[in-house]
Design a protein around this motif. Structure first.
Motif, PDB file in Angstrom:
ATOM      1  N   SER A 248      18.282   8.672 -15.746  1.00 35.35           N
ATOM      2  CA  SER A 248      17.369   8.674 -15.590  1.00 35.35           C
ATOM      3  C   SER A 248      17.572   6.627 -15.599  1.00 35.35           C
ATOM      4  O   SER A 248      18.610   6.577 -16.389  1.00 35.35           O
ATOM      5  CB  SER A 248      16.327   8.813 -17.312  1.00 35.35           C
ATOM      6  N   CYS A 249      16.502   6.413 -15.046  1.00 33.18           N
ATOM      7  CA  CYS A 249      16.583   4.601 -15.778  1.00 33.18           C
ATOM      8  C   CYS A 249      16.030   4.157 -16.767  1.00 33.18           C
ATOM      9  O   CYS A 249      14.988   5.057 -17.133  1.00 33.18           O
ATOM     10  CB  CYS A 249      15.178   4.140 -14.680  1.00 33.18           C
ATOM     11  N   GLY A 250      16.420   3.445 -17.808  1.00 32.20           N
ATOM     12  CA  GLY A 250      16.105   3.957 -19.399  1.00 32.20           C
ATOM     13  C   GLY A 250      15.809   2.131 -19.464  1.00 32.20           C
ATOM     14  O   GLY A 250      15.531   1.487 -18.126  1.00 32.20           O
TER      15      GLY A 250
ATOM     16  N   MET B  40      21.084   8.537 -19.082  1.00 33.64           N
ATOM     17  CA  MET B  40      20.194   7.108 -19.642  1.00 33.64           C
ATOM     18  C   MET B  40      20.942   6.118 -19.634  1.00 33.64           C
ATOM     19  O   MET B  40      21.411   5.687 -20.625  1.00 33.64           O
ATOM     20  CB  MET B  40      18.913   7.505 -20.024  1.00 33.64           C
ATOM     21  N   ASN B  41      20.775   5.057 -18.994  1.00 30.23           N
ATOM     22  CA  ASN B  41      21.367   3.762 -19.304  1.00 30.23           C
ATOM     23  C   ASN B  41      20.547   2.780 -19.599  1.00 30.23           C
ATOM     24  O   ASN B  41      18.823   2.504 -19.947  1.00 30.23           O
ATOM     25  CB  ASN B  41      21.459   2.968 -17.235  1.00 30.23           C
ATOM     26  N   VAL B  42      20.540   1.876 -20.231  1.00 28.46           N
ATOM     27  CA  VAL B  42      20.344   0.766 -21.197  1.00 28.46           C
ATOM     28  C   VAL B  42      20.572  -0.248 -20.119  1.00 28.46           C
ATOM     29  O   VAL B  42      21.766  -0.638 -20.246  1.00 28.46           O
ATOM     30  CB  VAL B  42      20.727   0.083 -22.423  1.00 28.46           C
TER      31      VAL B  42
ATOM     32  N   GLU C  28      23.377  -2.289 -11.051  1.00 29.77           N
ATOM     33  CA  GLU C  28      23.599  -1.207 -12.378  1.00 29.77           C
ATOM     34  C   GLU C  28      24.233  -0.141 -12.487  1.00 29.77           C
ATOM     35  O   GLU C  28      24.363   0.634 -12.625  1.00 29.77           O
ATOM     36  CB  GLU C  28      22.960  -1.833 -13.367  1.00 29.77           C
ATOM     37  N   CYS C  29      22.561   0.146 -11.427  1.00 27.71           N
ATOM     38  CA  CYS C  29      22.120   1.516 -12.185  1.00 27.71           C
ATOM     39  C   CYS C  29      22.860   2.682 -11.281  1.00 27.71           C
ATOM     40  O   CYS C  29      23.086   3.469 -10.932  1.00 27.71           O
ATOM     41  CB  CYS C  29      20.855   2.318 -11.594  1.00 27.71           C
ATOM     42  N   SER C  30      23.314   2.109  -9.803  1.00 28.58           N
ATOM     43  CA  SER C  30      24.516   3.049  -8.866  1.00 28.58           C
ATOM     44  C   SER C  30      25.571   3.014  -9.408  1.00 28.58           C
ATOM     45  O   SER C  30      26.070   4.448 -10.002  1.00 28.58           O
ATOM     46  CB  SER C  30      24.102   1.786  -7.452  1.00 28.58           C
TER      47      SER C  30
ATOM     48  N   PRO D 174      11.239  -2.136  -5.223  1.00 27.88           N
ATOM     49  CA  PRO D 174      12.461  -1.414  -4.392  1.00 27.88           C
ATOM     50  C   PRO D 174      13.625  -1.178  -5.435  1.00 27.88           C
ATOM     51  O   PRO D 174      14.537  -0.304  -4.265  1.00 27.88           O
ATOM     52  CB  PRO D 174      13.039  -3.362  -4.662  1.00 27.88           C
ATOM     53  N   HIS D 175      13.765  -0.521  -6.472  1.00 30.02           N
ATOM     54  CA  HIS D 175      14.727  -0.347  -7.546  1.00 30.02           C
ATOM     55  C   HIS D 175      14.972   0.714  -6.496  1.00 30.02           C
ATOM     56  O   HIS D 175      17.009   1.157  -6.780  1.00 30.02           O
ATOM     57  CB  HIS D 175      14.158  -0.349  -8.866  1.00 30.02           C
ATOM     58  N   HIS D 176      14.424   1.696  -6.609  1.00 32.36           N
ATOM     59  CA  HIS D 176      15.379   3.623  -6.071  1.00 32.36           C
ATOM     60  C   HIS D 176      15.831   3.448  -4.491  1.00 32.36           C
ATOM     61  O   HIS D 176      16.519   3.361  -4.195  1.00 32.36           O
ATOM     62  CB  HIS D 176      14.640   3.915  -6.628  1.00 32.36           C
TER      63      HIS D 176
ATOM     64  N   ASP E 248      16.480   0.302  -3.109  1.00 31.27           N
ATOM     65  CA  ASP E 248      17.471  -0.638  -3.697  1.00 31.27           C
ATOM     66  C   ASP E 248      18.871   0.347  -3.909  1.00 31.27           C
ATOM     67  O   ASP E 248      20.099  -0.232  -3.617  1.00 31.27           O
ATOM     68  CB  ASP E 248      17.931  -1.539  -4.279  1.00 31.27           C
ATOM     69  N   GLU E 249      18.363   1.294  -4.965  1.00 31.94           N
ATOM     70  CA  GLU E 249      19.768   1.785  -5.783  1.00 31.94           C
ATOM     71  C   GLU E 249      20.959   2.865  -4.057  1.00 31.94           C
ATOM     72  O   GLU E 249      21.160   2.934  -4.118  1.00 31.94           O
ATOM     73  CB  GLU E 249      19.479   3.416  -6.469  1.00 31.94           C
ATOM     74  N   ILE E 250      19.692   4.067  -3.183  1.00 31.64           N
ATOM     75  CA  ILE E 250      19.680   3.946  -2.639  1.00 31.64           C
ATOM     76  C   ILE E 250      21.145   3.833  -1.039  1.00 31.64           C
ATOM     77  O   ILE E 250      21.638   3.932  -0.622  1.00 31.64           O
ATOM     78  CB  ILE E 250      19.280   5.074  -1.952  1.00 31.64           C
TER      79      ILE E 250
HETATM   80 ZN   LIG Z   1      17.873   1.932 -12.288  1.00 35.66          ZN
END
Ligand SMILES: [Zn+2]
Length: 470
Positions: free
Chosen positions: A28-30, A66-68, A210-212, A235-237, A239-241
């Motif tokens: 989960s994106c935190g 869950m990231n911070v 970061e999230c990737s 764009p976040h997800h 971009d993650e993909i």
């Molecule tokens: Zn994220």
């Protein structure tokens, strides 16, 4: 059992089939910790919490990450304004986030990775993207993802790659990128900004990478579920993909779940709109944590949630009905025969509850099933047709379902359902004066680390050892 979830990428509601049978890995994106997390953000976190709780209730093993985000433009600005370092500012607001999360009964994620603790993984990922020709460096020392190198870019948000990011505030000149659509993986050093000296040069990570890096570090290159608010789709997800799949050549995420906005006075709650409500302020105003939690979880996650004084009042009254019924069932004594129709009603209620949650986590329908049962049990209490043992089973039932909802004021303490079952059986044995069975069940519970004591108000249990998790 089939749990079906609506995947944003395919647009389909599909059965959850974990990559590893019986084990679900969720990211989960935190929060970005530069200030208090408002209840609109908590709606999205609590939706993931319900998902995690329900999968565990269903007997699945779950690892929830869950990231911070503890380094980004807002944190850098906030720290400068407060005259402290970014670490100190991030620590302060991370603590506050965890306090608010605990007050709201949010399950503690198994891993809460911080971006600044994952610089080596971020560097490695950017290095791989550069080697594979998906990233390039600018004269200022920044590194960008080249969107032209990734034809499927835009598939999550269903955007045409040619027309991306038009109208978005693009700091093209600042970082000197080749194409305005490209996004920063690594930001070159600037005076007054924190930076790291690394193999790919001096600078700091962009937000998306970061999230990737953190999800793949803790869950592997492919995992089951990724959650976030709808505003993170693009764009976040997206971009993650792109950056994850371009680096690994594997499918990044099997199921994308996105939670709709929380609205207050008809507008999306956001810091920039200035219409935010904070957890601690609401609790100080006398809203109970259970009521606030109920207000945030009780609408299907893909529907906009209208948050208002009225919705809080309705939530408070719903939680009170549950608490009142639980107390009534626990204090209830009536020497009548057990009624098989009670068991049937409980079984039907449980089936409806599970059917609703299996159907893309339809919490509002699940609550509907519970309240139907609440009405039924209240009628039986009023008519004194419920036996003591049936009342005990009703109480155990409510607590068992509350492992998923987490709204009742006496939490179920995450007791495994077979233990709840044993306690209910023992209450039933005592009610029917079957002391042999009652003693046998006491021993069975003791062997599982639960000590039971009998009081005038029924049995009380406590843990003697830490529960062991499979
Ligand atoms: Zn994220």
């Amino acid at each position: 059992m089939t749990i079906r979830l609506h995947d944003t990428l395919s647009g389909e509601t599909r059965p959850l089939e974990p990559l590893q049978s019986g084990f679900v890995r969720i990211y989960s994106c935190g929060p970005t910790v530069y200030g208090p997390v408002h209840v609109g953000n908590f709606r999205s976190f609590l939706f993931a919490d319900i998902l995690v709780r329900y999968l565990r209730y269903r007997g699945l093993r779950v690892t929830w990450v869950m990231n911070v985000t503890d380094v980004d433009d807002k944190i850098i600005r906030g720290a400068a304004a407060a005259g402290i370092g970014i670490r100190e500012l991030a620590e302060r607001w991370t603590r506050r986030f965890l306090e608010d999360a605990e007050a709201l009964g949010m399950t503690q994620p198994d891993v809460l990775p911080r971006a600044t603790d994952h610089i080596p993984q971020i560097i490695e990922l950017i290095g791989e993207l550069t080697r594979r020709g998906h990233a390039y460096r600018t004269d200022e020392g920044s590194i960008f993802f080249r969107i032209a190198s990734w034809p499927s870019y835009g598939k999550l948000a269903r955007l045409d790659p040619e027309n991306l990011r038009v109208g978005e505030r693009v700091e093209a000149d600042e970082y000197g990128k080749d194409d305005v659509r490209d996004f920063a993986l690594w930001k070159g050093p600037k005076p007054g900004e924190p930076s790291w000296s690394t193999a790919i040069g001096e600078g700091r990570p962009g937000w998306h990478i970061e999230c990737s890096a953190m999800s793949m570090a803790h869950l592997g290159p492919s995992f089951d579920i990724h959650t976030g608010g709808v505003d993170l789709i693009f764009p976040h997800h997206e971009d993650e993909i792109a950056q994850s799949e371009a680096a690994t050549g594997q499918q990044f995420v099997r199921t994308w779940l996105h939670c709709a906005h929380l609205q207050m006075a008809g507008r999306k709650m956001s810091k920039s709109a200035g219409n935010i409500a904070l957890v601690d302020e609401l609790l100080e105003q006398g809203i109970s944590p259970g009521a606030l939690r109920y207000a945030l979880i009780s609408v299907h996650y893909r529907m906009a949630l209208a948050f208002s004084e009225d919705s809080l009042a309705a939530a408070a009254s719903a939680v009170e009905r549950l608490d009142t019924l639980l107390a009534a069932l626990r204090g209830y004594r009536e020497d009548v025969q057990d009624d098989p129709s009670v068991d049937e009603a409980l079984a039907t209620g449980r089936r409806s509850f599970e059917d609703a949650l299996d159907d893309d986590l339809n919490v509002s329908a699940a609550l509907g099933a519970i309240f139907e049962l609440v009405r039924d049990l209240n009628r039986r209490i009023d008519a004194r047709t419920l036996s003591t043992a049936d009342a005990g089973r009703g109480a155990a039932f409510l607590l068992d379902l509350d492992r998923v909802l987490g709204v009742m004021s006496e939490p179920a303490e995450d007791l495994d359902s077979d233990l709840v079952e044993l306690l209910a059986e023992r209450a039933a044995a005592r009610a029917s004066r079957d002391w042999v069975a009652s003693d046998r069940l006491r021993e069975a519970l003791a062997a599982r680390g639960i000590s039971v004591e009998d009081t005038r108000d029924g049995q009380r249990w406590r843990r003697t050892t830490e529960p062991t998790r499979a």
